[in-house]
Design a protein around this motif. Structure first.
Motif, short mmCIF file in Angstrom:
data_model
loop_
_atom_site.label_atom_id
_atom_site.label_comp_id
_atom_site.label_asym_id
_atom_site.label_seq_id
_atom_site.Cartn_x
_atom_site.Cartn_y
_atom_site.Cartn_z
N VAL A 147 0.84 -1.21 0.00
CA VAL A 147 0.00 0.00 0.00
C VAL A 147 0.87 1.26 0.00
O VAL A 147 0.65 2.18 -0.79
CB VAL A 147 -0.97 0.01 1.20
N LEU A 148 1.85 1.29 0.88
CA LEU A 148 2.69 2.48 0.99
C LEU A 148 3.42 2.76 -0.32
O LEU A 148 3.49 3.91 -0.77
CB LEU A 148 3.70 2.32 2.13
N ALA A 149 3.95 1.73 -0.95
CA ALA A 149 4.66 1.92 -2.22
C ALA A 149 3.73 2.45 -3.30
O ALA A 149 4.11 3.32 -4.10
CB ALA A 149 5.29 0.60 -2.66
N ALA A 181 2.98 6.13 -2.42
CA ALA A 181 4.16 6.97 -2.63
C ALA A 181 4.42 7.20 -4.12
O ALA A 181 4.90 8.27 -4.53
CB ALA A 181 5.38 6.32 -1.98
N ALA A 182 4.09 6.21 -4.94
CA ALA A 182 4.32 6.35 -6.38
C ALA A 182 3.50 7.49 -6.99
O ALA A 182 3.96 8.17 -7.91
CB ALA A 182 3.98 5.04 -7.09
N GLU A 183 2.30 7.71 -6.46
CA GLU A 183 1.45 8.80 -6.97
C GLU A 183 2.06 10.16 -6.67
O GLU A 183 1.97 11.09 -7.48
CB GLU A 183 0.04 8.69 -6.38
N ASP A 243 6.38 14.77 -8.88
CA ASP A 243 7.53 15.43 -8.28
C ASP A 243 7.21 16.04 -6.93
O ASP A 243 7.70 17.12 -6.57
CB ASP A 243 8.09 16.51 -9.22
N VAL A 244 6.36 15.38 -6.16
CA VAL A 244 6.02 15.83 -4.81
C VAL A 244 6.79 14.96 -3.83
O VAL A 244 6.59 13.74 -3.77
CB VAL A 244 4.51 15.75 -4.53
N SER A 245 7.69 15.58 -3.07
CA SER A 245 8.52 14.85 -2.12
C SER A 245 7.79 14.66 -0.80
O SER A 245 7.17 15.59 -0.28
CB SER A 245 9.83 15.62 -1.90
#
Length: 433
Positions: free
Chosen positions: A365-367, A370-372, A377-379
């Motif tokens: 889920v986290l991966a 995070a990919a979205e 380009d949002v850190s």
């Protein structure tokens, strides 16, 4: 020898108008000494004259237009509220060369330009210190004390109702609906609280502050606005875990676009504020405004932001200034609009986001989430998972990024199979990372 009295018309006898009349009457000698001439109330406009108002009946009138037009009226104090009727009355007064003091932020946020032009044409004064933050002196410092400086940012808590609600939710753990009802019982919230809780009141004030600070006409329609009605007790609890609280902020600032163009931003929304920021400790119905200027640095104005007596204090300060100008032949400051800066769209503003979402409790889920963020380009600064199973909640805090990119990211998250529901989206202010 007594100087010729300066005639004052008061439009409205609600909480503010009543206090203005009371203080003027009780301190008449002091006002005369401060001004050089006595102030005389020529009349008070009310909707109905057939009830006890606690003032001499002969002063009451239900014809405000006639009162404004009287030859013995030099200064008009407008504390009616609303827009259409006050607009006509204020314009009429200014066109006749009468000075005007108003506490009407909604009127000013829509028609500052029209009113300022009328005042300039007839060489009349237009004062409105009470329109922004009650007793807090912020308009005059921006217009006069900081006239030789360059103001880069004005940010603050300018609505007492929303600050009371958020402070009470933070302290008690109660939900929004319960706290709003309590605010109504205590007299902090109107029967229809929409203007306050949905940010319209704060947006009007932001428009006024941005206009003054950046020498550019800004209307309420130029201000990006969100209210507090979607804030939950869970949001406040999570904010505490991040060493933050949540405040409804009005933010006006200069920005530079990627192409090097100077723009201004004017926006109102609830935001996470770090506990070490000066605005974080402003609680209850109090207001505070922080001004950042190049030479003066950071200045903070704090105090009662609403209420009859505090607002009347600001009105009377303006009245003394206008009366002195009448007596000595001076003039108050004119509208400064030379900069003519454009207001940047919200999407161009660099912000940080706090996103709380209910997610499926399974590997990957986290991966996926995070990919979205990475695609745009949002850190990501911080990730926290709370609970498990059907109650799993993922909280993401980002670094600075364009608001448009953050908004697109949230929209994409809502389409993911692993995201059950995006519960809350808030911005984080008071940091630079």
């Amino acid at each position: 020898m007594t100087s010729k009295p300066i005639g004052v018309a008061v439009l409205g006898l609600g909480n503010v108008g009543s206090e203005v009349v009371r203080i003027l009457t009780e301190n008449a000698e002091d006002f005369e000494a401060r001004i050089g001439a006595p102030l005389e109330i020529r009349g008070i406009a009310v909707r109905r004259v057939d009830c006890d108002r606690g003032v001499p009946a002969e002063l009451l009138t239900d014809d405000p237009a006639e009162l404004v037009g009287r030859d013995d009226v030099d200064i008009v104090v407008e504390v009616l509220g609303g827009i259409d009727i006050p607009r006509k009355l204020v314009l009429s007064a200014l066109e006749k060369g009468k000075s005007v003091i108003t506490a009407n932020k909604a009127l000013l946020a829509e028609y500052t330009g029209e009113l300022a032009d009328a005042a300039e044409k007839s060489r009349a004064d237009l004062y409105f210190e009470a329109a922004v933050a009650g007793a807090i002196p912020v308009v005059r410092p921006l217009m006069q004390s900081l006239a030789g400086d360059r103001v880069n940012k004005v940010a603050g808590i300018v609505n007492g109702t929303t600050n009371f609600i958020l402070s009470a939710m933070d302290e008690t753990g109660a939900d929004y609906a319960e706290t709003l009802a309590e605010a109504g019982r205590l007299g902090y919230a109107e029967a229809d609280p929409t203007a306050d809780v949905e940010g319209y009141d704060a947006a009007s004030k932001a428009a006024i502050l941005a206009s003054i600070a950046f020498h550019t006409r800004v209307t309420a329609g130029d201000v990006y606005r969100e209210g507090i009605s979607k804030i939950t007790s869970d949001d406040l609890e999570t904010a505490k875990s991040l060493d933050c609280t949540i405040k409804l902020l009005a933010i006006c600032e200069r920005i530079v676009t990627p192409k090097g163009k100077e723009r201004i931003s004017a926006r109102v929304y609830p935001a996470l504020v770090p506990l070490n920021h000066p605005l974080a400790s402003v609680n209850g119905a109090f207001n505070a405004v922080v001004v950042e200027a190049e030479a003066a640095g950071r200045l903070m104005f704090y105090g009662q932001g609403a209420g009859g007596a505090p607002t009347a204090s600001a009105v009377l300060g303006d009245l003394v200034m206008a009366a002195r100008n009448k007596f000595y032949g001076g003039r108050g400051p004119l509208e400064s609009k030379y900069a003519k800066l454009k207001v940047a769209p919200m999407g161009d503003i660099l912000t940080r986001y706090y996103v709380s979402m209910q997610v499926a409790d399974k590997p990957g889920v986290l991966a996926t989430v995070a990919a979205e963020f990475s695609k745009r380009d949002v850190s990501i600064s911080t990730v926290r998972q709370q609970g498990s199973g059907d109650g799993a909640r993922l909280v993401v805090v980002t670094h600075l990024a364009a608001d448009s990119a953050l908004s697109d990211t949230v929209a994409s998250l809502e389409q993911l199979d692993v995201v059950v529901h995006v519960a809350s989206v808030l911005r984080l202010e008071g940091t630079t990372v």
